[in-house]
Design an enzyme around this catalytic site. Structure first.
Site, PDB file in Angstrom:
ATOM      1  N   LYS A 179     -48.057 -22.751  17.852  1.00 22.22           N
ATOM      2  CA  LYS A 179     -48.155 -24.153  17.447  1.00 22.22           C
ATOM      3  C   LYS A 179     -47.953 -25.040  18.659  1.00 22.22           C
ATOM      4  O   LYS A 179     -47.152 -24.709  19.549  1.00 22.22           O
ATOM      5  CB  LYS A 179     -47.094 -24.487  16.386  1.00 22.22           C
ATOM      6  CG  LYS A 179     -47.017 -25.970  16.029  1.00 22.22           C
ATOM      7  CD  LYS A 179     -45.839 -26.278  15.108  1.00 22.22           C
ATOM      8  CE  LYS A 179     -45.722 -27.798  14.881  1.00 22.22           C
ATOM      9  NZ  LYS A 179     -44.603 -28.149  13.988  1.00 22.22           N
ATOM     10  N   GLU A 213     -37.248 -38.601  10.897  1.00 23.46           N
ATOM     11  CA  GLU A 213     -36.719 -37.283  11.272  1.00 23.46           C
ATOM     12  C   GLU A 213     -35.368 -37.412  11.963  1.00 23.46           C
ATOM     13  O   GLU A 213     -35.237 -38.067  12.999  1.00 23.46           O
ATOM     14  CB  GLU A 213     -37.703 -36.555  12.190  1.00 23.46           C
ATOM     15  CG  GLU A 213     -37.286 -35.123  12.480  1.00 23.46           C
ATOM     16  CD  GLU A 213     -38.467 -34.205  12.731  1.00 23.46           C
ATOM     17  OE1 GLU A 213     -38.237 -33.004  12.951  1.00 23.46           O
ATOM     18  OE2 GLU A 213     -39.612 -34.681  12.704  1.00 23.46           O
TER      19      GLU A 213
END
Length: 421
Positions: free
Chosen positions: A178, A223
Site C-alpha cells: 500500500k 484521525e
C-alpha cells in the site's frame, strides 16, 4: 537544525478556573497567531508566543521532548485544576518526515481550555489575563475574502492519475502492499484569509473532527494519531473511504464501503501498522476485529478505535511514542520504507507538515495528536491571501486512478467550502 529560546529562563505559568463559561473557544482567537485543538466545543485555543522550537533532523522528536522537559522543569506553575491541558502547554505541528522537514512547537502566552464543561485560562509570564476573555466579533471573522482563484499544485489531475497507475503497477509487481499518494491545490483570494473564519466554518460543519491550527497549518482532521491521558493511550485509525450521495444512493455507497474488500484491505494495513508500533509500550492493547463506519458530511471512512494502557515503569513520553508510531500506513503505506520511497518518487511535492502529527502536550505528559489532514497551509506570500490545500488516498492493488482522483476532490471540498463566501 534546532532553533529555540533559552530553556533555563524561569517561566511563571498561572491557571485560573472560569467555571462553566460557555463562550465558544474558537471565537476567542485573534486573527494573528491562532493556535487551536477543538472538538465539539471542548479543547484548547491559544495565542501569543512565550517560547518556540523549530527542529529538523533524525532525532527531532527526541530533541523536542528534551526541550519541553527542560522548559517544564524551569517553570513555576500554579495550576489548581491539574486536568489534561491545564498548566503549561505546548502546541505542535510536526513534519510528515521529521528528519527532513521542520517541526514547530509553540508555547502560547495565553491558553483557554475547556473539558467536561469546566473552562480555564492559563497565562505564561506577564501576559494580560484579560486578553483571554475578549470574544472576537463574528462579523469581523466572517469578513468576505472575495473571489477565489485555484491552480494546480505539484501535479495536475492527469499527471496525478498517472502516478496512481504507476503505484498500482509497483504494488502488483510485489514491491509494496500500500502507498498513500497525496496531491496539493493552490488557492488565492482577493483579501487575506482569516484563520478564524476558516476554523469556525470547519468546526460547525465537521463537529466530530478535531479542528486545529498551528503555525498557519489548519484544518479539521477526523484521525486521532495518539492521545495520552495518564497511562491510557487512545487512537482512531481511518483508512478506506466512500463518497456521500443523496437518498438511496447514499445508502448504496455506505453498503458498498462496508462490503469492499479493497477498502478493508487498505484499512487493515493502517490498523496493523499502528498496533505493531504500540505493542512494545502497551499492555492489554485493544484492536477491534472489524472497523466501524464513520459518517461525515462529505465522505464516509472505515474507522477503528484502538486503546491500551502504557506499561508501568515505562518512561516513554508522548512525543517519543509518536516517533515510534508515525508514519502509520494510513498516511504513508506498507511496508513503510518502500512506501516512503514510492511517495518520494511519484508524488512530486514536499508535504511539509501535511499528514504529520499535530496537537498539544502538557507538563504532565498528557496530550492529543491527530494527523494534519483535510487541511491547508496558509502562506505569508501575497499578504496572506494564499493557501496550499492537501488531500491524499490510500493506493492498493485494484485502485482505480479516476476513483482515487474523485476521492481527493471530495476531501478537498471540505476545506474549499470553508473558503467560499
Amino acid at each position: 537544525m534546532t532553533i529555540a529560546a533559552d530553556p533555563t529562563d524561569v517561566a511563571v505559568v498561572t491557571t485560573t478556573p472560569f467555571g462553566p463559561r460557555r463562550t465558544p473557544l474558537l471565537t476567542l482567537l485573534p486573527a494573528e497567531g491562532a493556535l487551536a485543538w477543538v472538538r465539539r466545543g471542548e479543547g484548547l485555543v491559544g495565542w501569543g508566543e512565550a517560547d518556540r522550537l523549530e527542529v529538523t533532523g533524525p532525532d527531532a522528536l527526541t530533541e523536542a521532548a528534551a526541550w519541553w522537559a527542560d522548559r517544564c522543569a524551569a517553570t513555576e506553575s500554579d495550576d489548581p485544576l491539574r486536568v489534561p491541558g491545564s498548566g503549561p502547554v505546548v502546541f505542535a505541528s510536526i513534519a510528515f518526515d521529521p528528519a527532513a522537514g521542520t517541526s514547530v512547537f509553540v508555547v502560547p502566552e495565553v491558553v483557554v481550555g475547556r473539558r467536561d464543561g469546566q473552562t480555564w485560562v492559563t497565562v505564561t509570564g506577564e501576559a494580560d489575563e484579560a486578553r483571554a476573555v475578549v470574544e472576537s466579533s463574528p462579523q469581523e471573522a466572517a469578513t468576505s475574502i472575495g473571489r477565489l482563484a485555484y491552480a494546480d499544485g505539484a501535479l495536475d489531475p492527469v499527471a496525478w492519475c498517472g502516478a496512481v497507475a504507476a503505484a498500482v503497477a509497483r504494488i502488483d509487481a510485489g514491491e509494496l502492499d500500500k502507498v498513500v499518494l497525496a496531491r496539493d491545490l493552490l488557492v488565492s483570494a482577493d483579501r487575506p484569509l482569516d484563520p478564524r473564519r476558516l476554523l469556525l466554518r470547519l468546526a460547525e460543519r465537521f463537529p466530530d473532527t478535531w479542528t486545529f491550527a498551528v503555525e498557519g497549518m489548519l484544518g479539521a482532521t477526523p484521525e486521532l494519531l495518539l492521545r495520552r491521558t495518564g497511562r491510557r493511550l487512545d487512537a482512531r485509525v481511518l483508512a478506506g473511504t466512500a463518497p456521500r450521495g443523496a437518498g438511496a444512493d447514499d445508502d448504496r455507497l455506505a453498503a458498498g464501503l462496508e462490503a469492499s474488500v479493497k477498502d478493508h484491505a487498505e484499512h487493515s494495513y493502517a490498523v496493523t501498522s499502528l498496533a505493531d508500533a504500540l505493542r512494545p509500550f502497551v499492555d492489554d492493547l485493544f484492536v477491534p476485529d472489524r472497523p466501524d463506519v464513520l459518517t461525515l458530511p462529505n465522505v464516509r471512512h472505515l474507522a477503528s478505535d484502538v486503546h491500551g494502557t502504557q506499561r508501568d515503569g515505562d518512561p516513554t513520553g508522548l512525543l517519543e511514542l509518536i516517533r515510534a508510531v508515525h508514519p502509520t500506513a494510513a498516511v504513508c503505506g506498507s511496508p513503510t520504507p518502500a512506501a516512503a520511497r514510492v511517495i518520494g518518487e511519484l508524488e512530486g511535492m514536499d508535504r511539509g507538515r501535511y499528514a504529520g502529527p499535530v496537537g498539544w502536550l502538557d507538563s504532565r505528559g498528557d496530550g492529543e495528536f491527530g494527523l494534519a489532514l483535510r487541511c491547508a497551509q496558509l502562506t505569508g506570500a501575497d499578504d496572506g491571501r494564499q493557501a496550499r490545500l492537501f488531500a491524499g488516498c490510500g493506493i492498493v492493488s485494484g485502485s482505480d486512478p479516476i476513483a482515487e482522483l474523485a476521492e481527493t476532490q471530495a476531501k478537498l471540498a471540505a476545506f474549499q467550502a470553508a473558503l467560499e463566501d
